[in-house]
Motif scaffolding. Structure first.
Motif, mmCIF file in Angstrom:
data_model
loop_
_atom_site.group_PDB
_atom_site.id
_atom_site.type_symbol
_atom_site.label_atom_id
_atom_site.label_comp_id
_atom_site.label_asym_id
_atom_site.label_seq_id
_atom_site.Cartn_x
_atom_site.Cartn_y
_atom_site.Cartn_z
ATOM 1 N N ALA A 502 -0.385 82.080 16.776
ATOM 2 C CA ALA A 502 0.326 80.816 16.925
ATOM 3 C C ALA A 502 1.833 81.009 16.819
ATOM 4 O O ALA A 502 2.604 80.347 17.528
ATOM 5 C CB ALA A 502 -0.156 79.821 15.860
ATOM 6 N N ALA A 503 2.284 81.927 15.959
ATOM 7 C CA ALA A 503 3.724 82.147 15.793
ATOM 8 C C ALA A 503 4.344 82.661 17.093
ATOM 9 O O ALA A 503 5.441 82.232 17.481
ATOM 10 C CB ALA A 503 3.977 83.143 14.665
ATOM 11 N N GLN A 505 3.194 82.180 20.167
ATOM 12 C CA GLN A 505 3.183 81.116 21.181
ATOM 13 C C GLN A 505 4.278 80.083 20.902
ATOM 14 O O GLN A 505 4.901 79.561 21.832
ATOM 15 C CB GLN A 505 1.803 80.446 21.223
ATOM 16 C CG GLN A 505 0.662 81.385 21.582
ATOM 17 C CD GLN A 505 0.896 82.116 22.892
ATOM 18 O OE1 GLN A 505 1.333 81.512 23.868
ATOM 19 N NE2 GLN A 505 0.619 83.417 22.909
ATOM 20 N N THR A 506 4.500 79.781 19.623
ATOM 21 C CA THR A 506 5.572 78.832 19.283
ATOM 22 C C THR A 506 6.929 79.400 19.679
ATOM 23 O O THR A 506 7.779 78.688 20.247
ATOM 24 C CB THR A 506 5.551 78.542 17.774
ATOM 25 O OG1 THR A 506 4.285 77.954 17.429
ATOM 26 C CG2 THR A 506 6.679 77.591 17.394
ATOM 27 N N TRP A 507 7.145 80.679 19.376
ATOM 28 C CA TRP A 507 8.413 81.320 19.763
ATOM 29 C C TRP A 507 8.587 81.309 21.274
ATOM 30 O O TRP A 507 9.679 81.026 21.773
ATOM 31 C CB TRP A 507 8.428 82.749 19.225
ATOM 32 C CG TRP A 507 9.628 83.545 19.656
ATOM 33 C CD1 TRP A 507 10.877 83.508 19.109
ATOM 34 C CD2 TRP A 507 9.685 84.494 20.729
ATOM 35 N NE1 TRP A 507 11.723 84.375 19.772
ATOM 36 C CE2 TRP A 507 11.017 84.990 20.774
ATOM 37 C CE3 TRP A 507 8.761 84.969 21.643
ATOM 38 C CZ2 TRP A 507 11.423 85.941 21.708
ATOM 39 C CZ3 TRP A 507 9.160 85.917 22.570
ATOM 40 C CH2 TRP A 507 10.477 86.395 22.602
ATOM 41 N N ASP A 509 7.314 79.188 23.429
ATOM 42 C CA ASP A 509 7.617 77.821 23.854
ATOM 43 C C ASP A 509 9.085 77.476 23.616
ATOM 44 O O ASP A 509 9.729 76.804 24.432
ATOM 45 C CB ASP A 509 6.720 76.814 23.119
ATOM 46 C CG ASP A 509 5.275 76.885 23.595
ATOM 47 O OD1 ASP A 509 5.060 77.341 24.732
ATOM 48 O OD2 ASP A 509 4.375 76.487 22.835
ATOM 49 N N GLU A 510 9.618 77.938 22.493
ATOM 50 C CA GLU A 510 11.031 77.675 22.191
ATOM 51 C C GLU A 510 11.931 78.356 23.217
ATOM 52 O O GLU A 510 12.927 77.767 23.672
ATOM 53 C CB GLU A 510 11.360 78.169 20.778
ATOM 54 C CG GLU A 510 10.697 77.362 19.670
ATOM 55 C CD GLU A 510 10.910 77.980 18.299
ATOM 56 O OE1 GLU A 510 11.459 79.121 18.246
ATOM 57 O OE2 GLU A 510 10.537 77.351 17.291
ATOM 58 N N ASP A 521 5.426 72.471 25.710
ATOM 59 C CA ASP A 521 4.496 73.348 25.000
ATOM 60 C C ASP A 521 3.244 72.598 24.583
ATOM 61 O O ASP A 521 2.561 72.980 23.644
ATOM 62 C CB ASP A 521 5.180 73.954 23.775
ATOM 63 C CG ASP A 521 5.668 72.879 22.806
ATOM 64 O OD1 ASP A 521 6.159 73.250 21.732
ATOM 65 O OD2 ASP A 521 5.547 71.680 23.123
ATOM 66 N N ARG A 527 1.973 75.721 29.555
ATOM 67 C CA ARG A 527 2.801 76.871 29.166
ATOM 68 C C ARG A 527 2.783 77.911 30.289
ATOM 69 O O ARG A 527 3.809 78.457 30.679
ATOM 70 C CB ARG A 527 2.300 77.479 27.865
ATOM 71 C CG ARG A 527 3.117 78.699 27.422
ATOM 72 C CD ARG A 527 2.514 79.344 26.181
ATOM 73 N NE ARG A 527 2.487 78.423 25.055
ATOM 74 C CZ ARG A 527 1.374 78.057 24.423
ATOM 75 N NH1 ARG A 527 0.207 78.527 24.832
ATOM 76 N NH2 ARG A 527 1.435 77.218 23.413
#
Length: 569
Positions: A502-503, A505-507, A509-510, A521, A527
């Motif tokens: 998850a970390a 994918q979050t990065w 998306d940012e 996102d 995505r």
């Protein structure tokens, strides 16, 4: 003929498709992105159209160079064929054996059956098949219909053949007719390649002069370039024809500047036939129209011969000296060593400018290459890492694992080009193979620290630096690069691949949000669509996967603080 007069190593405006002169405007990049998109679009047709000379074949060549290894490609450059001739050509291009069932009477089925078997076997081996047809406006309607039927070769999941049609605007008209409606519905992507804008025309001329070896100011002034665009409409091939003739005219007149008047005169000779509607052509007699180029050509030959005699070298010798590693800086040659003679002011100015450049260069090319270790890249690795404020202390031949622990990841390619270097815009480690006599195939490694339109700055061991024309770099470097890029250790693995957590994918998306304000996102599917959108904007293969190349360009677009090749950082 006129190259040495303008301080060039070769003719800059040849219409031959020399890959060193590849110029990709924004619209050319978009056209390339559409072709690359078609590779992973599941079959159907992709159309690329454009007027004569706008660069369709250039884009096609660039596309063929970037096709992934898992794709089989068949390329048809002469489509003026019957249905049976086309099918035989396609089989031959794919290496598919075919033979008539009845001796001497090969039918359409005799080609389609083995072709279908080949496509199914390729699909089973996870390979894609792409058929590229150039000059597709010459296809007969029954041949187009047969191509449409080829797209019926499919499995339950996808079509087995991707067809790319490249042609003049008439191709669009053909596909748009009611009788071609079934084919038109299978077009998954289309792009019409327009001519260059005035600013792109300016960049195009500057690019070709730079690759040809120009080190000083352009001989084309602003007014002259405006006239070039007005007379050519921004069509690259027409620009080449006009600029070549204009430089010949300036050379014949002994002028170091290509003026607007010279461009006008060249335009009359290159583009306007007797009876043309050009006002200036109407007021000029046929005899006067043809007197200029014939007289200019004769004068150019005489002036060229005199120039070569004054320089004491034949044209090919001038070219070889321009790219050969120098033995000593030009400024170190005593003035008394050269015989006293009168030269045109423009030539003398160019010689003076070249001497100033040579005098300011820290090292000669030969001295720089001699200073680098042979077949030992570790010293260059340390120079590359130092640019990222990382000190390599080990002796490993592959420092990438150690660099990954510092949040730096390696990217390597053996087939890079200048376009990729400019796109990456970060210092790269190059493998250089000096080609001067007596040096054999000795390979050295250095870091490309800066790359502008006309110059490259190399950094080697012990602080050695060398500034050379971009054209000279091409004589030493054959495409092998290594570079670095930064990403958090928690989201990218040591081999440079994005992690699945998850970390990560979050990065990602940012980064996408910074690079593409419209990105979202919300879902994995969106995505992937955002990644494809970004890849198309960057001229990458739009596969929707965040690989190292995509992540590097995302860093640049998102404003991550990294060393910049264009800024010399």
């Amino acid at each position: 003929m006129y190259a040495s007069f303008f301080g060039l190593q070769q003719q800059p405006f040849s219409i031959a498709p020399d890959p060193r002169y590849l110029f990709m405007s924004e619209r050319h990049r978009e056209a390339l992105a559409h072709l690359l998109y078609g590779l992973d679009a599941g079959g159907g047709f992709v159309l690329l159209t454009g007027e004569i000379g706008t660069g369709k074949t250039t884009v096609c060549r660039c596309f063929l160079e970037q096709i992934p290894a898992h794709c089989n490609v068949a390329y048809i450059f002469n489509p003026k064929l019957t249905v049976q001739e086309l099918l035989r050509s396609i089989c031959d291009e794919f290496g598919v054996a075919h033979a008539p069932t009845v001796p001497g009477a090969e039918t359409v089925k005799d080609c389609i059956d083995p072709l279908n078997a080949f496509l199914l076997e390729s699909y089973a081996n996870f390979r894609h098949n792409v058929l590229v047809i150039d000059e597709a406006q010459n296809l007969e309607r029954d041949v187009l219909e047969q191509l449409r039927l080829l797209t019926n070769l499919e499995t339950s999941e996808r079509k087995l053949l991707q067809i790319i049609l490249i042609g003049q605007p008439e191709l669009r008209t053909m596909v748009a007719t009611p009788s071609m409606e079934q084919l038109a519905q299978r077009v998954i992507a289309r792009y019409h390649l327009d001519a260059l804008t005035p600013e792109e025309t300016r960049q195009y001329v500057a690019h070709r002069l730079s690759v040809a070896g120009l080190q000083g100011a352009s001989p084309f002034g602003d007014k002259a370039l405006e006239r070039v665009h007005a007379l050519t409409g921004g069509v690259p091939r027409r620009i080449n024809l006009l600029c070549d003739r204009a430089m010949l005219g300036a050379y014949a007149a002994g002028s170091s500047q290509v003026t607007e008047a010279i461009v006008r005169q060249a335009g009359r000779e290159v583009f306007y036939a007797p009876g043309a509607s050009d006002p200036s052509a109407q007021t000029t007699s046929a005899a006067r129209r043809w007197a200029w180029p014939v007289g200019a050509l004769a004068l150019a030959v005489l002036a060229g011969g005199a120039g070569w005699a004054l320089r004491g070298a034949a044209p090919n010798e001038e070219h070889s000296k321009a790219i050969r590693p120098a033995v000593a800086p030009a400024a170190a040659v005593p003035a008394a060593a050269a015989p006293q003679r009168a030269e045109p002011a423009s030539v003398a100015s160019a010689a003076s400018a070249n001497a100033d450049i040579a005098a300011s260069t820290p090292m000669t090319m030969a001295a720089f290459l001699d200073a680098q270790p042979t077949d030992d890249a570790l010293a260059a690795w340390k120079v590359l890492a130092a640019g990222w404020n990382v000190q390599l202390t080990g002796a490993s031949a592959d420092p990438c694992p150690a660099l990954a622990r510092e949040g730096l990841h390696c990217y390597r390619s053996r087939k890079a080009g200048l376009a990729l270097l400019r796109s990456l815009d970060r210092p790269v480690m190059l493998s250089l193979v000096p080609s001067a006599a007596g040096e054999g195939q000795r390979k050295v490694t250095a870091v490309l620290r800066q790359l502008t339109d006309d110059k490259a700055v190399l950094e080697g061991v012990n602080g050695t630096r060398l500034e050379i024309p971009v054209a000279a770099l091409a004589t030493l470097w054959h495409g092998e690069i290594t570079t670095l890029w930064r990403a958090p250790k928690t989201v990218v693995s040591t081999n440079g691949e994005l992690m699945s957590g998850a970390a990560a994918q979050t990065w990602l998306d940012e980064q996408l949000t910074k690079a593409l304000p419209t990105a979202t996102d919300a879902k994995p599917g969106t995505r992937r669509a955002s990644i494809r959108q970004f890849q198309i904007s960057q001229g990458l293969t739009p596969d929707g996967q965040a690989g190292p190349l995509t992540l590097m360009l995302l860093n640049r677009a998102a404003g991550v603080n990294e060393p910049s090749l264009s800024a010399g950082g």
